[in-house]
Design a protein around this motif. Structure first.
Motif, mmCIF file in Angstrom:
data_model
loop_
_atom_site.group_PDB
_atom_site.id
_atom_site.type_symbol
_atom_site.label_atom_id
_atom_site.label_comp_id
_atom_site.label_asym_id
_atom_site.label_seq_id
_atom_site.Cartn_x
_atom_site.Cartn_y
_atom_site.Cartn_z
ATOM 1 N N ARG A 182 36.401 27.564 44.422
ATOM 2 C CA ARG A 182 36.454 28.032 45.798
ATOM 3 C C ARG A 182 37.657 28.947 46.044
ATOM 4 O O ARG A 182 37.559 29.928 46.768
ATOM 5 N N ILE A 183 38.797 28.610 45.459
ATOM 6 C CA ILE A 183 39.969 29.483 45.674
ATOM 7 C C ILE A 183 39.725 30.844 45.038
ATOM 8 O O ILE A 183 40.163 31.880 45.549
ATOM 9 N N ASN A 184 38.971 30.869 43.951
ATOM 10 C CA ASN A 184 38.640 32.155 43.337
ATOM 11 C C ASN A 184 37.783 33.011 44.266
ATOM 12 O O ASN A 184 37.985 34.218 44.371
ATOM 13 N N ILE A 185 36.829 32.365 44.902
ATOM 14 C CA ILE A 185 35.982 33.100 45.853
ATOM 15 C C ILE A 185 36.842 33.758 46.920
ATOM 16 O O ILE A 185 36.691 34.932 47.232
ATOM 17 N N ILE A 186 37.789 32.940 47.445
ATOM 18 C CA ILE A 186 38.666 33.479 48.484
ATOM 19 C C ILE A 186 39.472 34.652 47.952
ATOM 20 O O ILE A 186 39.618 35.690 48.616
ATOM 21 N N ALA A 187 39.974 34.546 46.749
ATOM 22 C CA ALA A 187 40.765 35.637 46.161
ATOM 23 C C ALA A 187 39.962 36.924 46.087
ATOM 24 O O ALA A 187 40.465 38.011 46.384
ATOM 25 N N VAL A 227 39.560 38.368 49.618
ATOM 26 C CA VAL A 227 40.806 38.982 50.103
ATOM 27 C C VAL A 227 41.017 40.344 49.454
ATOM 28 O O VAL A 227 41.351 41.334 50.122
ATOM 29 N N THR A 228 40.782 40.423 48.154
ATOM 30 C CA THR A 228 40.939 41.705 47.461
ATOM 31 C C THR A 228 39.996 42.752 48.053
ATOM 32 O O THR A 228 40.392 43.903 48.286
ATOM 33 N N LEU A 265 38.777 42.805 51.066
ATOM 34 C CA LEU A 265 39.234 43.187 52.412
ATOM 35 C C LEU A 265 40.368 44.210 52.338
ATOM 36 O O LEU A 265 40.398 45.179 53.094
ATOM 37 N N LEU A 266 41.302 43.987 51.394
ATOM 38 C CA LEU A 266 42.404 44.942 51.260
ATOM 39 C C LEU A 266 41.866 46.318 50.849
ATOM 40 O O LEU A 266 42.390 47.355 51.282
ATOM 41 N N ILE A 314 38.891 47.505 51.675
ATOM 42 C CA ILE A 314 38.300 48.083 52.891
ATOM 43 C C ILE A 314 39.391 48.710 53.762
ATOM 44 O O ILE A 314 39.245 49.801 54.301
ATOM 45 N N LEU A 315 40.510 48.001 53.855
ATOM 46 C CA LEU A 315 41.636 48.513 54.648
ATOM 47 C C LEU A 315 42.097 49.867 54.124
ATOM 48 O O LEU A 315 42.315 50.804 54.885
#
Lengths: 370, 631
Positions: free
Chosen positions: B17-22, B25-26, B28-29, B31-32
């Motif tokens: 699950r933490i991998n999914i979040i990572a 997040v990557t 999203l950055l 997209i930014l």
């Protein structure tokens, strides 16, 4: 002297610490550059205050690092209760003075208990999940207590009213539940509940909160009113172009077109001065912090460290992404500071504490090494 | 799922699950970064301009308009400074109470002032709003004394149009007014900004581009509250260019004086080149009322006047030319060999065509007459009998040759083309078929014939100068404030009217007899020692069977329009004049006498004529109580 233990220093993540200090230094430079051309003092009160807060947060970091995080988890419920009392005090004070109040004043410095609740909640949840460990995963019924622990501060903070912080506290809580091991079908039911209650919550929002969300969808609709912030922010960011207007030349901030230019919209201020290249550098710095954070969390040997680190990392990541997304118009405007970068004491302390927690976990990994 | 943990006790599912979040997040950055690239690199220029516009404010400084002058440099219209009270709202603490104070101080209506301020509320607060225009010196001093109590209010000096001769020539010079939002959108007015004034009619409109100077500006760097910060950069306004008209100052003033109380128009022109020497249209109006946006009261008083003060009757009023048209008819008849000048034709009191009876204006007419006498006495029946032989289309051809029924091309806006009937044109315009009787009306300048004074005077100029048709013009030159001549107008010869000189001379002889012979219709316009030639005309407003009547017994709007058009001297004509006295509003000197006075004045100025003492005395005492229609 436990702190000087060789194994601690071996596992201490200097990269995260240095990167954070670089980001903070950029923040101070940027703060100088954003000052209104009305008052340009070398000893600017904003800069001085921010430096004082930096010293304070370094001390708090040292304190957090020096105590084993397991000890902190033991005290979690007390910390949680303590902060909750502060939130209630703020709320009551606000009721009496008939205004929004988020602050508690300690002489020169004042702080927001709602910000501290982010940290306190993580500890409390971690304590709950490690004492009632369920290796088969949690269904919704077994999550009732954590939900109550999350919702009490969320609702109180929303009453302040501080919708942004309230939502972030909620998300941090949900992230911990997600990481702790909520069952997949329970996750779906939870998502369903949120979808259904969403529209109901909409009508509970204050009108300015509604308009912020509506304006996010159509900023040009109300140019001088609710859309003003986001339009001015986008102008500032865009005006930076590739290389920026240069240090101190961000007209949007020096001429006060940008609202909250030191806090919520500090990123736009930075972008006008340093351009896309400057933005790329800053985002890479945040990426380094976040990725190092993930590594620490992933390598945690025990659930305590894993969840605690996950929560701390969630604080930093949420703050960074929500703030930057909001200033470029990818999210509605919510009052969230940019970690280590925005002017503001409490948020600096909270984000630095989150870093301290990550450092604490990485440092004490040796305990589980064979 | 059986367990979150793998067999060796490691929490496997959580790590997934933490991998999914990572990964999220990557993403999203990333997209930014894409959004930043879009805002800064792709749209950067656009936002850069927006940021710059944010920070600079421009206040326009109106440039004085150029002057309008006579050919000899006397001012008809110029600019003067007006004192105005303005307010910068961002500097006023309590707008309402200060406005109230000001209203009491200046004896003005508070609500009225408040309304003015509210109207401009959408303006940014640093921009001054003018709340009282053109205040008197008395009011100015009262304001100055109380200045301390009126923070944010100040006296703004603004150039304003000034008319030293008030109504004289208002339709020719035109009026100015605040530019409208519709005009601002037009490409030709792209140089204007919203606070400018613009020429709306007349020369002010026609030469707007030159008269309008270059507006100055104040550039101020301001913060988001509109408070000025740092330096103010001022670009001074440049006054517009001066317009030298062809008008003769003295003649223009005289013409207006003579016409002031009448309804009509006067034009004096140099027949050898088309230069307008004088042009007036009456009744006139005060153009000053328009310069700040006309008030409802003034507007309705001007619009409600059935004598149409706004209309430049000299070029916009097309009416029946009456007997002045007989010169055209004569030229047509001569050129078509229907008559010779000396040939005598019987002209009686009436003329019968089928069942219809056409009357002569003078019921005692009953003899054989030649062309000269027909012109001099304006004998209608003479023209009826040649009219039936000419036919309408041939008659029109000669009218067109002389420039009637078409725009002359004068450099003033809104010229009326008039109308000269042919069988085809009448059918196209009125859907009516021609019948012969109409030709008889047309030949004496009635029925469908519609000409403007300017057409008539140019036609007579062509007769006077031996057949050259010129385009009339009123602009002599445009001179910038630095003395540079930006534009000069040269006489424009249009064409030779293509009529034999001997026929022109014959008609001219007849025209001279109109004034010189004792039986001439304009004998009272005789000028001692000068061969003054011309033709009277009376155009019926409604058809009448009687021909002599007491003018006082007829309502004014049904009274006939009196014309006189002529030139002097016969050889080398120096001036041609047309006078239109509509509805013969006043008894007394008629159109011919007005023309005579203008001609006298002009020739006197040129040193070609001197008034005698005796002549001056007799001026005032020839007021006939009866006038004749259909001269």
């Amino acid at each position: 002297m436990k702190i000087l233990n060789n194994k601690y220093t071996q596992n201490f993540d200097f990269i995260i610490l240095f990167t954070v200090i670089i980001i903070f230094s950029l923040g101070i430079i940027n703060l100088y550059g954003s000052l209104s051309i009305h008052h340009k003092d070398f000893f600017d009160p904003y800069v001085i205050k921010q430096l004082v807060w930096f010293v304070v947060s370094i001390l708090i970091m040292a304190l957090i690092i020096s105590i084993d995080y397991n000890t902190l988890i033991e005290a979690a419920y007390y910390i949680y209760g303590f902060i909750l009392i502060f939130i209630v005090i703020v709320l009551v004070k606000g009721r009496i003075t008939h205004g929004a109040s988020r602050w508690i004043s300690l002489g020169v410095l004042s702080f927001q208990p709602s910000e501290l609740m982010k940290i306190a909640l993580i500890f409390a949840l971690v304590k709950y999940f490690t004492t009632c460990e369920n290796k088969k995963g949690y269904n919704l019924r077994s999550l009732i207590i954590p939900f109550i622990m999350i919702l009490i501060p969320v609702l109180l903070i929303a009453k302040e009213p501080d919708l942004g912080t309230s939502l972030i506290v909620l998300f941090i809580g949900l992230i911990i539940i997600f990481l702790a091991g909520i069952k997949r079908n329970s996750m779906l039911i939870l998502a369903g509940i949120i979808l259904v209650t969403g529209p109901v919550l909409w009508f509970r929002l204050k009108s300015y909160q509604k308009s912020r969300i509506l304006i996010f969808l159509h900023p040009a609709k109300d140019y001088l009113g609710a859309g003003y912030n986001i339009i001015q922010s986008e102008i500032a960011v865009g005006a930076g172009r590739l290389f920026g207007d240069g240090f101190g030349n961000g007209s949007q901030s020096t001429l006060d077109f940008l609202p909250a230019k030191h806090t919520d919209f500090i990123f736009s201020t930075y972008m006008q001065q340093f351009g896309f290249i400057g933005g790329l550098v800053l985002i890479i710095l945040y990426f380094i912090v976040i990725i190092r954070g993930f590594k620490i969390v992933y390598r945690a040997k025990k659930l305590q460290g894993f969840l605690l680190g996950g929560g701390a990392l969630a604080i930093i990541t949420f703050h960074a992404i929500i703030n930057m997304f909001m200033t470029v118009g990818l999210l509605p405007v919510v009052g969230v500071p940019l970690p280590f970068f925005s002017y503001g004491g409490t948020s600096l302390v909270v984000d630095m504490s989150a870093v301290a927690i990550l450092l604490n976990i990485s440092m004490r990994r040796y305990k589980f090494q064979s | 799922m059986s367990s979150l943990y793998s067999e060796n006790g490691v929490f496997k599912e959580q790590k997934n699950r933490i991998n999914i979040i990572a990964v999220i997040v990557t993403a999203l950055l990333f997209i930014l970064l894409v959004k930043l690239f879009f805002l800064q690199v792709i749209m950067g220029g656009y936002y850069y301009d927006l940021a710059r516009d944010n920070a600079t404010r421009v206040i326009y400084l109106a440039a004085p308009r150029g002057d309008i002058l006579s050919s000899d440099g006397k001012i008809f219209v110029d600019d003067e400074s007006s004192f105005n009270i303005a307010v910068t709202l961002s500097r006023v603490k309590n707008v309402r109470s200060e406005l109230k104070f000001l209203a009491v101080l200046m004896h003005r209506n508070y609500r009225h002032i408040l309304k003015k301020v509210k109207k401009e509320e959408f303006l940014p607060p640093y921009e001054p709003i003018i709340i009282m225009r053109n205040i008197s010196v008395k009011q100015l001093s009262r304001f100055e004394v109380n200045k301390l109590f009126l923070k944010g209010f100040f006296v703004a000096k603004i150039p304003i149009r000034h008319y030293p001769y008030v109504k004289m020539g208002a339709q020719i010079f035109g009026y100015v007014g605040p530019v409208s939002s519709v005009q601002l959108k037009e490409a030709k007015y792209s140089y204007l900004n919203s606070s400018d004034i613009i020429g709306e009619t007349g020369l002010e409109y026609y030469y707007q581009k030159y008269l309008h100077g270059k507006d100055g500006e104040k550039r101020i760097v301001v913060n988001s509250k509109g408070e000025p910060i740092g330096k103010v950069i001022v670009k001074k306004p440049e006054m517009g260019a001066n317009l030298y008209t062809t008008l003769d100052f003295t003649l223009q003033k005289l013409a207006y004086k003579l016409m002031k109380k009448r309804e009509g128009a006067v034009i004096a022109v140099n027949p050898e080149n088309g230069k307008i020497l004088a042009m007036v249209s009456t009744p006139s109006f005060n153009p000053f009322y328009f310069s700040e946006g006309i008030s409802e009261k003034h507007w309705s008083s001007i619009i409600g006047n059935d004598e149409h003060p706004l209309q430049n009757k000299a070029i916009q009023n097309a009416i029946a030319p009456g007997s002045t048209f007989k010169a055209v008819a004569s030229l047509a008849a001569l050129s078509l060999h229907i008559i010779t000048p000396k040939e005598k034709i019987y002209a009686g009191p009436t003329f019968k065509l089928g069942d219809a009876v056409f009357y002569n204006w003078n019921p005692y007419q009953n003899s054989k007459i030649n062309l000269y006498k027909a012109i001099a006495e304006s004998v209608d029946t003479y023209y009826y009998s040649i009219g039936v032989r000419i036919g309408i289309d041939q008659l029109a051809k000669y009218a067109f040759k002389l420039g009637l029924g078409k725009k002359t091309g004068i450099d003033l806006p809104g010229e009326n083309p008039g109308f000269i009937p042919t069988k085809r044109l009448v059918y196209e315009r009125y859907r009516r078929h021609w019948y012969k009787g109409s030709t008889l009306s047309a030949i004496i300048g009635q029925s469908y014939d519609l000409v403007t004074p300017i057409q008539l005077v140019m036609a007579y100029s062509a007769i006077a100068n031996g057949g050259k048709l010129y385009r009339p013009y009123i602009l002599e030159k445009i001179v910038s404030q630095k003395g540079k001549v930006l534009r000069t107008m040269k006489p424009k010869f249009i064409r030779n009217i293509d009529i034999k000189k001997k026929y022109l001379d014959a008609v001219k002889k007849g025209l001279c007899e109109v004034v010189s012979k004792s039986y001439g219709t304009a004998v009272n316009a005789r000028i001692r020692g000068i061969k003054f030639c011309g033709k009277t005309g009376t155009a019926q407003v409604i058809s009448k069977t009687y021909s002599i009547y007491d003018i006082k017994s007829v309502p004014r709007k049904y009274r006939d329009n009196a014309w006189f058009v002529g030139f002097a001297p016969l050889k080398n004509p120096k001036i041609a004049v047309v006078v239109l006295d509509m509805h013969a509003k006043f008894l007394g000197a008629n159109a011919a006498v007005i023309a005579k006075k203008i001609v006298e004045k002009y020739l006197e100025q040129k040193g070609l004529w001197k008034p005698s003492k005796h002549h001056k005395k007799s001026k005032k005492n020839n007021i006939p109580s009866f006038i004749y229609t259909s001269f």
